[in-house]
Motif scaffolding. Structure first.
Motif, PDB file in Angstrom:
ATOM      1  N   ILE A 170       0.856  -1.203   0.000  1.00  0.00           N
ATOM      2  CA  ILE A 170       0.000   0.000   0.000  1.00  0.00           C
ATOM      3  C   ILE A 170       0.881   1.240   0.000  1.00  0.00           C
ATOM      4  O   ILE A 170       2.055   1.181   0.390  1.00  0.00           O
ATOM      5  CB  ILE A 170      -0.937   0.065   1.231  1.00  0.00           C
ATOM      6  CG1 ILE A 170      -0.111   0.154   2.543  1.00  0.00           C
ATOM      7  CG2 ILE A 170      -1.882  -1.123   1.282  1.00  0.00           C
ATOM      8  CD1 ILE A 170      -0.924   0.521   3.767  1.00  0.00           C
ATOM      9  N   THR A 171       0.291   2.369  -0.428  1.00  0.00           N
ATOM     10  CA  THR A 171       0.940   3.664  -0.210  1.00  0.00           C
ATOM     11  C   THR A 171       0.186   4.367   0.909  1.00  0.00           C
ATOM     12  O   THR A 171      -1.005   4.122   1.125  1.00  0.00           O
ATOM     13  CB  THR A 171       0.901   4.548  -1.468  1.00  0.00           C
ATOM     14  OG1 THR A 171      -0.469   4.814  -1.792  1.00  0.00           O
ATOM     15  CG2 THR A 171       1.563   3.841  -2.641  1.00  0.00           C
ATOM     16  N   ARG A 172       0.896   5.229   1.611  1.00  0.00           N
ATOM     17  CA  ARG A 172       0.365   5.859   2.831  1.00  0.00           C
ATOM     18  C   ARG A 172       1.107   7.167   2.996  1.00  0.00           C
ATOM     19  O   ARG A 172       2.165   7.226   3.615  1.00  0.00           O
ATOM     20  CB  ARG A 172       0.665   4.918   3.999  1.00  0.00           C
ATOM     21  CG  ARG A 172       0.064   5.286   5.357  1.00  0.00           C
ATOM     22  CD  ARG A 172       0.855   4.543   6.399  1.00  0.00           C
ATOM     23  NE  ARG A 172       0.232   4.311   7.671  1.00  0.00           N
ATOM     24  CZ  ARG A 172       0.827   3.666   8.671  1.00  0.00           C
ATOM     25  NH1 ARG A 172       2.037   3.153   8.496  1.00  0.00           N
ATOM     26  NH2 ARG A 172       0.231   3.512   9.821  1.00  0.00           N
ATOM     27  N   GLU A 173       0.518   8.220   2.407  1.00  0.00           N
ATOM     28  CA  GLU A 173       1.226   9.510   2.366  1.00  0.00           C
ATOM     29  C   GLU A 173       0.397  10.612   3.002  1.00  0.00           C
ATOM     30  O   GLU A 173      -0.831  10.627   2.858  1.00  0.00           O
ATOM     31  CB  GLU A 173       1.510   9.899   0.913  1.00  0.00           C
ATOM     32  CG  GLU A 173       2.426   8.927   0.187  1.00  0.00           C
ATOM     33  CD  GLU A 173       2.410   9.162  -1.322  1.00  0.00           C
ATOM     34  OE1 GLU A 173       1.531   9.914  -1.805  1.00  0.00           O
ATOM     35  OE2 GLU A 173       3.264   8.578  -2.010  1.00  0.00           O
ATOM     36  N   PRO A 174       1.056  11.551   3.678  1.00  0.00           N
ATOM     37  CA  PRO A 174       0.331  12.699   4.223  1.00  0.00           C
ATOM     38  C   PRO A 174      -0.334  13.470   3.087  1.00  0.00           C
ATOM     39  O   PRO A 174       0.277  13.689   2.038  1.00  0.00           O
ATOM     40  CB  PRO A 174       1.438  13.550   4.870  1.00  0.00           C
ATOM     41  CG  PRO A 174       2.568  12.615   5.093  1.00  0.00           C
ATOM     42  CD  PRO A 174       2.493  11.597   3.999  1.00  0.00           C
ATOM     43  N   ASP A 175      -1.576  13.867   3.313  1.00  0.00           N
ATOM     44  CA  ASP A 175      -2.303  14.705   2.353  1.00  0.00           C
ATOM     45  C   ASP A 175      -1.668  16.099   2.360  1.00  0.00           C
ATOM     46  O   ASP A 175      -1.598  16.731   3.416  1.00  0.00           O
ATOM     47  CB  ASP A 175      -3.773  14.777   2.788  1.00  0.00           C
ATOM     48  CG  ASP A 175      -4.627  15.607   1.835  1.00  0.00           C
ATOM     49  OD1 ASP A 175      -4.048  16.278   0.954  1.00  0.00           O
ATOM     50  OD2 ASP A 175      -5.854  15.575   1.977  1.00  0.00           O
TER      51      ASP A 175
ATOM     52  N   VAL B  29      -3.768  14.016   7.890  1.00  0.00           N
ATOM     53  CA  VAL B  29      -4.380  12.785   7.374  1.00  0.00           C
ATOM     54  C   VAL B  29      -3.446  12.048   6.418  1.00  0.00           C
ATOM     55  O   VAL B  29      -2.588  12.643   5.777  1.00  0.00           O
ATOM     56  CB  VAL B  29      -5.728  13.067   6.664  1.00  0.00           C
ATOM     57  CG1 VAL B  29      -6.573  14.035   7.462  1.00  0.00           C
ATOM     58  CG2 VAL B  29      -5.522  13.563   5.265  1.00  0.00           C
ATOM     59  N   ARG B  30      -3.628  10.712   6.361  1.00  0.00           N
ATOM     60  CA  ARG B  30      -2.800   9.859   5.499  1.00  0.00           C
ATOM     61  C   ARG B  30      -3.653   9.321   4.360  1.00  0.00           C
ATOM     62  O   ARG B  30      -4.658   8.649   4.605  1.00  0.00           O
ATOM     63  CB  ARG B  30      -2.244   8.680   6.290  1.00  0.00           C
ATOM     64  CG  ARG B  30      -1.496   9.043   7.558  1.00  0.00           C
ATOM     65  CD  ARG B  30      -0.026   9.309   7.288  1.00  0.00           C
ATOM     66  NE  ARG B  30       0.656   9.702   8.525  1.00  0.00           N
ATOM     67  CZ  ARG B  30       0.692  10.964   8.947  1.00  0.00           C
ATOM     68  NH1 ARG B  30       0.103  11.926   8.292  1.00  0.00           N
ATOM     69  NH2 ARG B  30       1.343  11.248  10.069  1.00  0.00           N
ATOM     70  N   LEU B  31      -3.238   9.615   3.152  1.00  0.00           N
ATOM     71  CA  LEU B  31      -3.949   9.089   1.980  1.00  0.00           C
ATOM     72  C   LEU B  31      -3.500   7.641   1.752  1.00  0.00           C
ATOM     73  O   LEU B  31      -2.303   7.352   1.704  1.00  0.00           O
ATOM     74  CB  LEU B  31      -3.626   9.930   0.744  1.00  0.00           C
ATOM     75  CG  LEU B  31      -3.989  11.418   0.884  1.00  0.00           C
ATOM     76  CD1 LEU B  31      -3.505  12.196  -0.333  1.00  0.00           C
ATOM     77  CD2 LEU B  31      -5.489  11.583   1.062  1.00  0.00           C
ATOM     78  N   LEU B  32      -4.477   6.747   1.626  1.00  0.00           N
ATOM     79  CA  LEU B  32      -4.175   5.316   1.512  1.00  0.00           C
ATOM     80  C   LEU B  32      -4.626   4.777   0.166  1.00  0.00           C
ATOM     81  O   LEU B  32      -5.739   5.061  -0.280  1.00  0.00           O
ATOM     82  CB  LEU B  32      -4.906   4.551   2.615  1.00  0.00           C
ATOM     83  CG  LEU B  32      -4.601   4.977   4.053  1.00  0.00           C
ATOM     84  CD1 LEU B  32      -5.609   4.379   5.006  1.00  0.00           C
ATOM     85  CD2 LEU B  32      -3.193   4.572   4.439  1.00  0.00           C
ATOM     86  N   SER B  33      -3.769   4.007  -0.463  1.00  0.00           N
ATOM     87  CA  SER B  33      -4.197   3.333  -1.694  1.00  0.00           C
ATOM     88  C   SER B  33      -3.349   2.095  -1.932  1.00  0.00           C
ATOM     89  O   SER B  33      -2.289   1.916  -1.313  1.00  0.00           O
ATOM     90  CB  SER B  33      -4.115   4.280  -2.885  1.00  0.00           C
ATOM     91  OG  SER B  33      -2.770   4.633  -3.117  1.00  0.00           O
ATOM     92  N   LEU B  34      -3.850   1.244  -2.805  1.00  0.00           N
ATOM     93  CA  LEU B  34      -3.159  -0.003  -3.112  1.00  0.00           C
ATOM     94  C   LEU B  34      -2.047   0.257  -4.128  1.00  0.00           C
ATOM     95  O   LEU B  34      -2.207   1.052  -5.043  1.00  0.00           O
ATOM     96  CB  LEU B  34      -4.181  -0.966  -3.742  1.00  0.00           C
ATOM     97  CG  LEU B  34      -4.296  -2.363  -3.169  1.00  0.00           C
ATOM     98  CD1 LEU B  34      -4.565  -2.300  -1.692  1.00  0.00           C
ATOM     99  CD2 LEU B  34      -5.400  -3.129  -3.867  1.00  0.00           C
ATOM    100  N   THR B  35      -0.909  -0.418  -3.969  1.00  0.00           N
ATOM    101  CA  THR B  35       0.087  -0.437  -5.043  1.00  0.00           C
ATOM    102  C   THR B  35      -0.290  -1.561  -6.004  1.00  0.00           C
ATOM    103  O   THR B  35      -1.193  -2.356  -5.719  1.00  0.00           O
ATOM    104  CB  THR B  35       1.492  -0.727  -4.486  1.00  0.00           C
ATOM    105  OG1 THR B  35       1.492  -2.035  -3.931  1.00  0.00           O
ATOM    106  CG2 THR B  35       1.869   0.281  -3.417  1.00  0.00           C
ATOM    107  N   SER B  36       0.408  -1.643  -7.121  1.00  0.00           N
ATOM    108  CA  SER B  36       0.075  -2.721  -8.060  1.00  0.00           C
ATOM    109  C   SER B  36       0.435  -4.074  -7.432  1.00  0.00           C
ATOM    110  O   SER B  36      -0.272  -5.060  -7.622  1.00  0.00           O
ATOM    111  CB  SER B  36       0.797  -2.516  -9.392  1.00  0.00           C
ATOM    112  OG  SER B  36       2.187  -2.624  -9.205  1.00  0.00           O
TER     113      SER B  36
END
Lengths: 129, 129
Positions: free
Chosen positions: B68-73, B79-86
């Motif tokens: 996953i990616t987990r980056e500060p907005d 807040v941490r923006l979360l999304s799946l990596t490939s």
DNA sequence: TATTGTTATACTCTATAACTATA
DNA sequence: TATAGTTATAGAGTATAACAATA
């Protein structure tokens, strides 16, 4: 889906059990002993899928409340003979009645012919292998 | 019966998850993020019915493994923006495939017309109220 | 020595409270 | 001050190991 449904049923049963001041494990014990008395605590534990050590406080409480009998077997004083008292039987019947009523209320949302089929499939799946 | 069936399914899924070196919560996270990325960890936690604090070690691990990616907005660095990596998407697809195959194998014991009805009733019961 | 039940202990999972950083 | 996330702590629930009684 099954997990969610299971959690829903547990949430539904919890207040019923609490109203009768009985835990889920205690209810499982009463149910098992109503089917038939047990000769050892270990047999009871495996019958309801519990660890024998975590049954002990449950049995202590049920005995203290006069819901079960728990006596050393005269023939082998290591084992404890377990059975339901009449008070235990009455409590079990009351709790079971309340739970069944709640289940019926939920199943009322399903068409009667689907209901029977659903329960049959559920049972069949549990018997696979 | 539902409880027994649920435990059975969990027992069936455990070795699959273990083979992919992933926990049940981690799988729930991947599933939720595959449906859509999340803007906060709290939203993710409530989406999968978990406590936000017990998600943190799960997210730490998934991030460390590049799933996953987990980056500060940039707009609100709390807040941490979360999304799946490939890689995360691929792992999720692999696990889901294995789990579905196991479920199919179990449902193969049920007649096809009963199977669809069973799943429909299960879904309907979950949507009551 | 082996077995039943019990107690003591440790481990896992989960939730609560306190803390940091941003706003 | 309020909120998102994190860390530390404590509380259930459960399992493991040591113990006592009996065979």
């Amino acid at each position: 889906m099954v997990g969610r449904f299971g959690r829903r049923l547990i949430a539904m049963e919890e207040p019923i059990l609490a109203a009768h001041e009985i835990s889920m494990w205690a209810y499982a014990v009463l149910t098992a002993l109503r089917d038939r008395p047990m000769r050892t605590q270990a047999a009871l534990a495996s019958a309801i899928g519990a660890d024998k050590t975590r049954l002990i406080p449950v049995l202590d409480d049920l005995q203290r409340r006069g819901l079960i009998t728990r006596e050393p077997d005269p023939a082998d004083r290591r084992v404890r003979l377990l059975s339901l008292t009449s008070a235990g039987g009455k409590l079990h019947a009351a709790v079971q009645g309340d739970i069944r009523a709640a289940e019926e209320a939920l199943l009322a949302h399903v068409a009667p012919e689907d209901r029977a089929r659903f329960l049959a499939v559920l049972q069949a799946l549990n018997e696979v292998r």
